[in-house]
Design a protein around this motif. Structure first.
Motif, PDB file in Angstrom:
ATOM      1  N   ALA A  26      45.586  35.895  45.107  1.00  0.00           N
ATOM      2  CA  ALA A  26      44.211  35.254  45.318  1.00  0.00           C
ATOM      3  C   ALA A  26      43.282  36.078  44.874  1.00  0.00           C
ATOM      4  O   ALA A  26      42.311  35.298  43.881  1.00  0.00           O
ATOM      5  CB  ALA A  26      44.181  34.509  46.819  1.00  0.00           C
ATOM      6  N   GLU A  27      43.107  36.919  45.512  1.00  0.00           N
ATOM      7  CA  GLU A  27      41.589  37.944  45.133  1.00  0.00           C
ATOM      8  C   GLU A  27      41.918  38.193  42.940  1.00  0.00           C
ATOM      9  O   GLU A  27      41.277  38.353  42.589  1.00  0.00           O
ATOM     10  CB  GLU A  27      41.597  38.775  45.720  1.00  0.00           C
ATOM     11  CG  GLU A  27      40.658  38.448  47.673  1.00  0.00           C
ATOM     12  CD  GLU A  27      39.751  38.919  46.996  1.00  0.00           C
ATOM     13  OE1 GLU A  27      38.808  40.207  47.094  1.00  0.00           O
ATOM     14  OE2 GLU A  27      39.057  37.755  46.963  1.00  0.00           O
ATOM     15  N   ARG A  28      42.984  38.436  42.839  1.00  0.00           N
ATOM     16  CA  ARG A  28      43.648  39.002  41.780  1.00  0.00           C
ATOM     17  C   ARG A  28      43.333  37.815  40.174  1.00  0.00           C
ATOM     18  O   ARG A  28      42.306  38.544  40.204  1.00  0.00           O
ATOM     19  CB  ARG A  28      45.146  39.383  41.869  1.00  0.00           C
ATOM     20  CG  ARG A  28      45.478  40.018  40.067  1.00  0.00           C
ATOM     21  CD  ARG A  28      44.883  41.400  40.177  1.00  0.00           C
ATOM     22  NE  ARG A  28      45.243  41.939  38.365  1.00  0.00           N
ATOM     23  CZ  ARG A  28      45.144  43.308  38.793  1.00  0.00           C
ATOM     24  NH1 ARG A  28      44.230  44.193  39.363  1.00  0.00           N
ATOM     25  NH2 ARG A  28      45.672  43.876  37.568  1.00  0.00           N
ATOM     26  N   PHE A  29      43.763  36.760  40.819  1.00  0.00           N
ATOM     27  CA  PHE A  29      43.625  35.222  39.668  1.00  0.00           C
ATOM     28  C   PHE A  29      41.870  35.468  40.404  1.00  0.00           C
ATOM     29  O   PHE A  29      41.803  34.649  38.373  1.00  0.00           O
ATOM     30  CB  PHE A  29      44.198  34.433  40.924  1.00  0.00           C
ATOM     31  CG  PHE A  29      44.024  32.801  40.054  1.00  0.00           C
ATOM     32  CD1 PHE A  29      44.087  33.070  38.807  1.00  0.00           C
ATOM     33  CD2 PHE A  29      44.471  31.629  40.729  1.00  0.00           C
ATOM     34  CE1 PHE A  29      44.549  32.078  37.470  1.00  0.00           C
ATOM     35  CE2 PHE A  29      44.679  31.159  39.378  1.00  0.00           C
ATOM     36  CZ  PHE A  29      44.870  30.506  38.383  1.00  0.00           C
ATOM     37  N   LEU A  30      41.413  35.322  41.117  1.00  0.00           N
ATOM     38  CA  LEU A  30      39.446  35.391  41.284  1.00  0.00           C
ATOM     39  C   LEU A  30      39.030  36.145  39.928  1.00  0.00           C
ATOM     40  O   LEU A  30      38.501  36.255  38.970  1.00  0.00           O
ATOM     41  CB  LEU A  30      39.168  35.530  41.701  1.00  0.00           C
ATOM     42  CG  LEU A  30      39.542  34.552  43.316  1.00  0.00           C
ATOM     43  CD1 LEU A  30      38.666  34.050  44.480  1.00  0.00           C
ATOM     44  CD2 LEU A  30      38.736  32.651  42.518  1.00  0.00           C
ATOM     45  N   GLU A  31      39.618  37.108  40.015  1.00  0.00           N
ATOM     46  CA  GLU A  31      38.821  38.191  39.210  1.00  0.00           C
ATOM     47  C   GLU A  31      39.604  38.156  37.755  1.00  0.00           C
ATOM     48  O   GLU A  31      38.997  38.088  37.201  1.00  0.00           O
ATOM     49  CB  GLU A  31      39.579  39.984  39.701  1.00  0.00           C
ATOM     50  CG  GLU A  31      39.121  40.421  41.199  1.00  0.00           C
ATOM     51  CD  GLU A  31      40.046  41.690  41.519  1.00  0.00           C
ATOM     52  OE1 GLU A  31      40.450  42.237  41.018  1.00  0.00           O
ATOM     53  OE2 GLU A  31      39.442  41.661  42.983  1.00  0.00           O
ATOM     54  N   ILE A  32      41.022  37.813  36.995  1.00  0.00           N
ATOM     55  CA  ILE A  32      41.453  37.648  36.275  1.00  0.00           C
ATOM     56  C   ILE A  32      40.314  35.851  35.045  1.00  0.00           C
ATOM     57  O   ILE A  32      39.136  36.170  34.998  1.00  0.00           O
ATOM     58  CB  ILE A  32      42.254  36.863  36.120  1.00  0.00           C
ATOM     59  CG1 ILE A  32      43.651  38.254  36.784  1.00  0.00           C
ATOM     60  CG2 ILE A  32      42.709  36.143  34.921  1.00  0.00           C
ATOM     61  CD1 ILE A  32      44.998  38.375  36.538  1.00  0.00           C
ATOM     62  N   ILE A  33      39.736  35.147  36.887  1.00  0.00           N
ATOM     63  CA  ILE A  33      39.205  34.314  35.609  1.00  0.00           C
ATOM     64  C   ILE A  33      37.862  34.461  35.468  1.00  0.00           C
ATOM     65  O   ILE A  33      37.230  34.570  34.616  1.00  0.00           O
ATOM     66  CB  ILE A  33      39.334  33.305  36.802  1.00  0.00           C
ATOM     67  CG1 ILE A  33      40.190  32.148  37.171  1.00  0.00           C
ATOM     68  CG2 ILE A  33      37.552  31.568  37.073  1.00  0.00           C
ATOM     69  CD1 ILE A  33      40.697  31.536  38.529  1.00  0.00           C
ATOM     70  N   ASP A  34      37.059  35.275  36.159  1.00  0.00           N
ATOM     71  CA  ASP A  34      35.845  35.942  36.066  1.00  0.00           C
ATOM     72  C   ASP A  34      36.121  36.699  35.253  1.00  0.00           C
ATOM     73  O   ASP A  34      34.827  36.778  34.277  1.00  0.00           O
ATOM     74  CB  ASP A  34      35.505  36.628  37.137  1.00  0.00           C
ATOM     75  CG  ASP A  34      33.802  37.450  37.349  1.00  0.00           C
ATOM     76  OD1 ASP A  34      33.280  36.515  37.644  1.00  0.00           O
ATOM     77  OD2 ASP A  34      33.224  38.558  37.204  1.00  0.00           O
ATOM     78  N   MET A  35      36.948  37.132  34.501  1.00  0.00           N
ATOM     79  CA  MET A  35      37.609  38.340  33.158  1.00  0.00           C
ATOM     80  C   MET A  35      36.814  37.517  32.271  1.00  0.00           C
ATOM     81  O   MET A  35      36.659  37.604  31.005  1.00  0.00           O
ATOM     82  CB  MET A  35      38.349  39.274  33.460  1.00  0.00           C
ATOM     83  CG  MET A  35      38.757  39.629  31.868  1.00  0.00           C
ATOM     84  SD  MET A  35      40.578  41.092  31.650  1.00  0.00           S
ATOM     85  CE  MET A  35      41.115  39.775  31.526  1.00  0.00           C
TER      86      MET A  35
END
Length: 269
Positions: free
Chosen positions: A246-255
């Protein structure tokens, strides 16, 4: 080839090799004691990806891109093999040849989808053919929204039924992410007309809110499991595993938000 290629490659391999390693452990724990050959294969994959993870941390941003290209190719080969193993396992389960194994068919399909995602990313990096941002935004969200929906379902089924409130919350997250996934699929089918900056920005904003809530729920569940404060059959490492995704997904959304706006996004975590 550039430092960007090296950085992106190492980031992907470091994250996903650990995920593949943990998948191997979860498979081992879910198989029956008599499934010795399948267990041996899973343990071998654990060792392979443990070595890959370790090797990835030995490289730096100054490593020759040609060396990283070769490394990516080797990792691709390993990921292809574990994907084949996972699909074989899924076939055995669906043909009722592993009665009593504690492995949901959807779980095995889920982890094979992640292996295929990892494999495709390595291929794209080595070929220098990453998707344009508008396509990547939709494709990454379709992939990860389904992953998050699966996670909510797994949590709901692995909590003890007496944890009624947490089970209910997990079901609510499952329903929420199913709806977000359907919306993402609709946006996908409307391509390329749907790929306007306002629509994609709203798409990311909406998904971020739900992913952040699920991430926080996972973190709470992980902490409670580690402290033995709730009843479940969830391995503590599995709780941390789904939290990290889930943290990874949030990082991708932010990118993606930075790519759309050209500005540093305000942290919403």
């Amino acid at each position: 080839m550039s430092n960007g290629f090296v950085a992106r490659s190492l980031d992907e391999v470091r994250f996903w090799s650990r995920i593949m390693k943990e998948h191997s452990l979860f498979i081992t724990l879910g198989l029956r004691c008599e499934d010795t050959q399948l267990i041996n294969e899973a343990q071998q994959f654990f060792r392979i990806f443990e070595q890959i993870e370790s090797q990835s941390h030995a490289f730096t941003l100054k490593t020759d891109p040609r060396q990283i290209t070769q490394f990516n190719a080797e990792v691709y080969n390993a990921v292809s093999h574990i994907w084949v193993y996972k699909r074989k396992l899924l076939g055995l389960i669906l043909h009722c040849k592993l009665p009593g194994a504690n492995l949901f068919p959807l779980l095995i399909d889920h982890i094979s989808r992640e292996a295929n995602y990892f494999r495709n990313r390595l291929s794209e990096l080595n070929q220098g053919q990453l998707e344009p941002i508008p396509d990547a935004i939709i494709d990454e969200n379709v992939f990860f929204l389904r992953i998050m929906a699966d996670h909510a379902k797994f949590i709901g089924h692995l909590l003890d039924p007496s944890e009624r409130k947490l089970v209910e919350q997990a079901q609510e997250f499952s329903n929420d992410f199913d709806q977000l996934l359907f919306q993402a699929i609709d946006l996908d089918s409307m391509r390329p007309q749907s790929q306007t900056s306002p629509l994609l920005s709203q798409f990311l904003d909406q998904n971020r809110v739900s992913v952040k809530s699920l991430r926080d729920f996972k973190k709470t569940a992980r902490d409670l499991i580690e402290a033995c404060r709730i009843k479940s059959i969830i391995h503590p490492l599995l709780a941390d595993h789904v939290f990290r995704e889930a943290e990874r997904f949030l990082e991708i959304i932010d990118m993606f938000e930075r790519a759309l706006t050209g500005k540093k996004s305000v942290s919403k975590c």
